[in-house]
Write an enzyme that holds these catalytic residues in place. Structure first.
Site, PDB file in Angstrom:
ATOM      1  N   SER A   7      30.663  40.460  50.994  1.00 32.57           N
ATOM      2  CA  SER A   7      30.536  39.005  51.014  1.00 32.57           C
ATOM      3  C   SER A   7      31.369  38.430  52.153  1.00 32.57           C
ATOM      4  CB  SER A   7      31.016  38.418  49.687  1.00 32.57           C
ATOM      5  OG  SER A   7      31.207  37.024  49.849  1.00 32.57           O
ATOM      6  N   HIS A  30      26.209  39.798  52.199  1.00 34.85           N
ATOM      7  CA  HIS A  30      26.127  38.822  51.107  1.00 34.85           C
ATOM      8  C   HIS A  30      26.625  37.472  51.626  1.00 34.85           C
ATOM      9  CE1 HIS A  30      25.976  37.814  46.772  1.00 34.85           C
ATOM     10  NE2 HIS A  30      27.039  37.068  47.016  1.00 34.85           N
ATOM     11  N   ASP A  32      27.292  33.624  50.732  1.00 31.62           N
ATOM     12  CA  ASP A  32      27.520  32.719  49.604  1.00 31.62           C
ATOM     13  C   ASP A  32      27.385  31.261  50.023  1.00 31.62           C
ATOM     14  OD1 ASP A  32      28.225  34.414  47.308  1.00 31.62           O
ATOM     15  OD2 ASP A  32      29.923  35.050  48.550  1.00 31.62           O
ATOM     16  N   MET A  34      27.413  27.432  48.971  1.00 31.83           N
ATOM     17  CA  MET A  34      27.941  26.593  47.867  1.00 31.83           C
ATOM     18  C   MET A  34      27.784  25.123  48.207  1.00 31.83           C
ATOM     19  SD  MET A  34      31.518  28.504  47.167  1.00 31.83           S
ATOM     20  CE  MET A  34      31.602  30.277  46.953  1.00 31.83           C
ATOM     21  N   HIS A  63      23.085  34.149  48.432  1.00 29.12           N
ATOM     22  CA  HIS A  63      23.404  33.740  47.062  1.00 29.12           C
ATOM     23  C   HIS A  63      23.577  32.222  47.040  1.00 29.12           C
ATOM     24  CE1 HIS A  63      26.603  34.083  43.596  1.00 29.12           C
ATOM     25  NE2 HIS A  63      25.496  33.497  43.195  1.00 29.12           N
ATOM     26  N   MET A  65      24.508  29.113  45.413  1.00 30.05           N
ATOM     27  CA  MET A  65      25.238  28.455  44.317  1.00 30.05           C
ATOM     28  C   MET A  65      25.060  26.958  44.518  1.00 30.05           C
ATOM     29  SD  MET A  65      28.496  31.002  44.300  1.00 30.05           S
ATOM     30  CE  MET A  65      28.067  31.616  45.916  1.00 30.05           C
ATOM     31  N   MET A 134      27.025  37.711  37.664  1.00 30.03           N
ATOM     32  CA  MET A 134      28.330  37.216  38.117  1.00 30.03           C
ATOM     33  C   MET A 134      29.415  37.792  37.204  1.00 30.03           C
ATOM     34  SD  MET A 134      27.689  35.535  40.790  1.00 30.03           S
ATOM     35  CE  MET A 134      29.425  35.196  41.075  1.00 30.03           C
ATOM     36  N   PHE A 140      34.677  30.990  44.184  1.00 29.45           N
ATOM     37  CA  PHE A 140      35.780  31.449  45.036  1.00 29.45           C
ATOM     38  C   PHE A 140      35.811  32.971  45.107  1.00 29.45           C
ATOM     39  CE2 PHE A 140      36.893  27.483  42.954  1.00 29.45           C
ATOM     40  CZ  PHE A 140      37.195  26.678  44.056  1.00 29.45           C
ATOM     41  N   GLY A 141      36.223  33.473  46.264  1.00 30.61           N
ATOM     42  CA  GLY A 141      36.463  34.903  46.396  1.00 30.61           C
ATOM     43  C   GLY A 141      37.837  35.241  45.834  1.00 30.61           C
ATOM     44  N   ASP A 172      28.499  40.827  41.157  1.00 33.45           N
ATOM     45  CA  ASP A 172      29.194  39.994  42.144  1.00 33.45           C
ATOM     46  C   ASP A 172      30.480  39.413  41.565  1.00 33.45           C
ATOM     47  OD1 ASP A 172      29.899  38.283  44.181  1.00 33.45           O
ATOM     48  OD2 ASP A 172      28.138  36.981  44.017  1.00 33.45           O
ATOM     49  N   GLY A 174      35.044  40.243  41.960  1.00 34.88           N
ATOM     50  CA  GLY A 174      36.189  41.005  41.457  1.00 34.88           C
ATOM     51  C   GLY A 174      36.017  42.515  41.481  1.00 34.88           C
ATOM     52  N   SER A 195      36.729  40.240  48.958  1.00 32.22           N
ATOM     53  CA  SER A 195      38.135  40.488  49.306  1.00 32.22           C
ATOM     54  C   SER A 195      38.422  41.979  49.452  1.00 32.22           C
ATOM     55  CB  SER A 195      39.064  39.828  48.288  1.00 32.22           C
ATOM     56  OG  SER A 195      38.631  40.074  46.980  1.00 32.22           O
TER      57      SER A 195
HETATM   58  C1  DX5 Z   1      31.937  34.000  44.229  1.00 27.34           C
HETATM   59  C2  DX5 Z   1      30.988  34.626  45.209  1.00 27.34           C
HETATM   60  C3  DX5 Z   1      31.258  36.064  45.477  1.00 27.34           C
HETATM   61  C4  DX5 Z   1      32.604  36.315  46.119  1.00 27.34           C
HETATM   62  C5  DX5 Z   1      33.014  37.722  45.826  1.00 27.34           C
HETATM   63  O1  DX5 Z   1      31.501  32.725  43.953  1.00 27.34           O
HETATM   64  O2  DX5 Z   1      29.659  34.533  44.739  1.00 27.34           O
HETATM   65  O3  DX5 Z   1      30.222  36.631  46.240  1.00 27.34           O
HETATM   66  O4  DX5 Z   1      32.583  36.117  47.506  1.00 27.34           O
HETATM   67  O5  DX5 Z   1      34.295  37.917  46.312  1.00 27.34           O
HETATM   68  P1  DX5 Z   1      35.300  38.972  45.657  1.00 27.34           P
HETATM   69  O6  DX5 Z   1      34.700  40.334  45.870  1.00 27.34           O
HETATM   70  O7  DX5 Z   1      36.560  38.742  46.424  1.00 27.34           O
HETATM   71  O8  DX5 Z   1      35.416  38.635  44.203  1.00 27.34           O
HETATM   72 ZN    ZN Z   2      28.095  35.747  45.750  1.00 29.70          ZN
END
Ligand code: DX5
Ligand code: ZN
Length: 200
Positions: A7, A30, A32, A34, A63, A65, A134, A140-141, A172, A174, A195
């Site tokens: 991501s 990936h 994201d 938002m 993705h 959101m 999810m 947030f990452g 997706d 953590g 991350s």
């Molecule tokens: C969260 C995102 C994820 C995020 C994952 O809203 O959809 O894709 O970037 O990041 P990590 O792997 O750090 O949880």
């Molecule tokens: Zn995502």
């Protein structure tokens, strides 16, 4: 075959092209998107996808959101998306939107939040190429993996077998080196990692 989808939310936005080159051995990118409504934060949108599209031939796994994502699928596809996931909680005409994504030449996917029952997906599973489970609250990452997600992935894998379908399960949020094996054992096919790829 297991696929990795790094991501770029955790990439360095001042050097996005460089960071995308650095993940060229992965399978997907990936992306994201938002809107500050479906999730509290705002990330980036179509102009950024368009700018990074020439950096790589990798598959763009977008993705969304975003509330009412049907408003954007055409322009997101045009900007370079290959897979478009919409949230089951955010879209009013889910089947029509999934069909439209396919008609536009992208792969349709449905994403589901940690608190939404997996059964909500059942009527739509025949229309998707992927489900994005999810394993954190989206937005947030860098958040911690929600433990209940293991059982949810297993449940979806059982539904997939019962229905005789072959959509891929993407997980997706953590995911790190210490839990990825268990995620895969539950039935995941595609691992998103932000991350863990760009920050650890
Ligand atoms: C969260 C995102 C994820 C995020 C994952 O809203 O959809 O894709 O970037 O990041 P990590 O792997 O750090 O949880
Ligand atoms: Zn995502």
């Amino acid at each position: 075959m297991i696929k990795i989808s790094p991501s770029i939310l955790s990439a360095d936005f001042a050097h996005l092209g460089r960071d995308i080159e650095a993940i060229s051995t992965a399978d997907y990118v990936h992306v994201d998107v938002m809107d500050g409504m479906f999730v509290p934060s705002i990330s980036f949108g179509m102009p950024v996808i368009e700018s990074i599209r020439p950096c790589t031939g990798m598959i763009f796994d977008v993705h969304m959101m975003v509330v009412d994502p049907e408003r954007y699928i055409e322009v997101v596809k045009k900007s370079g998306a290959d897979i478009i996931s919409i949230h089951v909680e955010a879209c009013k005409n889910i089947i029509d939107t999934l069909l439209r994504i396919r008609e536009l030449g992208a792969k349709p996917a449905l994403a589901i939040n940690p608190e939404t029952p997996m059964e909500t997906l059942r009527p739509y599973l025949q229309y998707v190429d992927e489900v994005v489970v999810m394993s954190v609250h989206p937005g947030f990452g860098g958040q911690s993996f929600i433990e209940e997600s293991f059982e949810r992935i297993c449940e979806l894998d059982r539904m997939r077998k019962d229905l005789g379908l072959s959509f891929a399960i993407e997980v997706d949020g953590g995911i790190k080196l210490d839990n990825v094996e268990k995620v895969l054992k539950c039935g995941a096919d595609i691992i998103v990692a932000g991350s863990a790829v760009f920050k650890d």
